[in-house]
Design an enzyme around this catalytic site. Sequence first.
Site: not given
Ligand code: C5P
Length: 240
Positions: A31, A58, A60, A63, A122, A215
């Site tokens: 992603k 990603d 999003k 527009d 979220t 992460r």
């Molecule tokens: O590092 P982590 O596992 O928290 O990363 C989750 C990824 O998913 C990040 O790129 C974050 O921006 C994305 N994301 C999220 N919650 C959402 C939509 C996207 O954590 N509702």
Amino acid sequence: MDQLLVALDVESGARAVELADSLRGLVGGFKIGSRLFTAEGPSVVRRLADEGDRVFLDLKFHDIPNTVATAVSAATSLGAWMVNVHASGGLSMMQAAAEAGHRTAAAEGRPAPLLIAVTVLTSMNLETLASVGVQGKMEDQVARLAGLAQQAGLDGVVASPQETAFIRRQCGARFAVVTPGIRGGAAAAAKNDQERTMTAGEAIAAGASFIVVGRPIIGAPDPREAARRIAEEIRAVTSR
Ligand code: C5P
């Protein structure tokens, strides 16, 4: 592991390519979000797509319909495998996006990207939802926007782990549910800013089509080993 998508939330294209090179074959795709895309531009998407990687762009989009449609066309030409838009942009915006993805893909002889809608971020809660004028229950708003995305012909939605099961029930087996917020189990890492989390295995058991992990993999001392463990946890659930 096709269902495991890794969020390449890093500062440079060089680091993203290095991570992708080390994880290729173990995971189902990568992603690329607005930070990396804004800093490095489309070259990193093209580079991974040219390697044969599945790239979830990603960005999003939200527009007017024509602008979103042309952005989805551009993402299709870049070779993105999955792209997303905000469902709150409305039915005609999503229909225009879906139509543009299919038209561009057909003209270029490539598969159309999966088009996924974000329902409610979220990071929002009932209070912040009310502050932008949406009254009522969070679940009702998520269900409404997921229904609208399905009506527009989109392929699925992004959903928090807690929303996955009811969206799966509402929208059926063929609708993709993409779930971030994975922690615990094999994704052993600090929770960071993720609050309502599930393990990879739990999310898949709840009906997620894909999980997005950042992460716990890219911040691990050995990202490949971290990805391998999460893939194993998913496999344990899918082979039951
Ligand atoms: O590092 P982590 O596992 O928290 O990363 C989750 C990824 O998913 C990040 O790129 C974050 O921006 C994305 N994301 C999220 N919650 C959402 C939509 C996207 O954590 N509702």
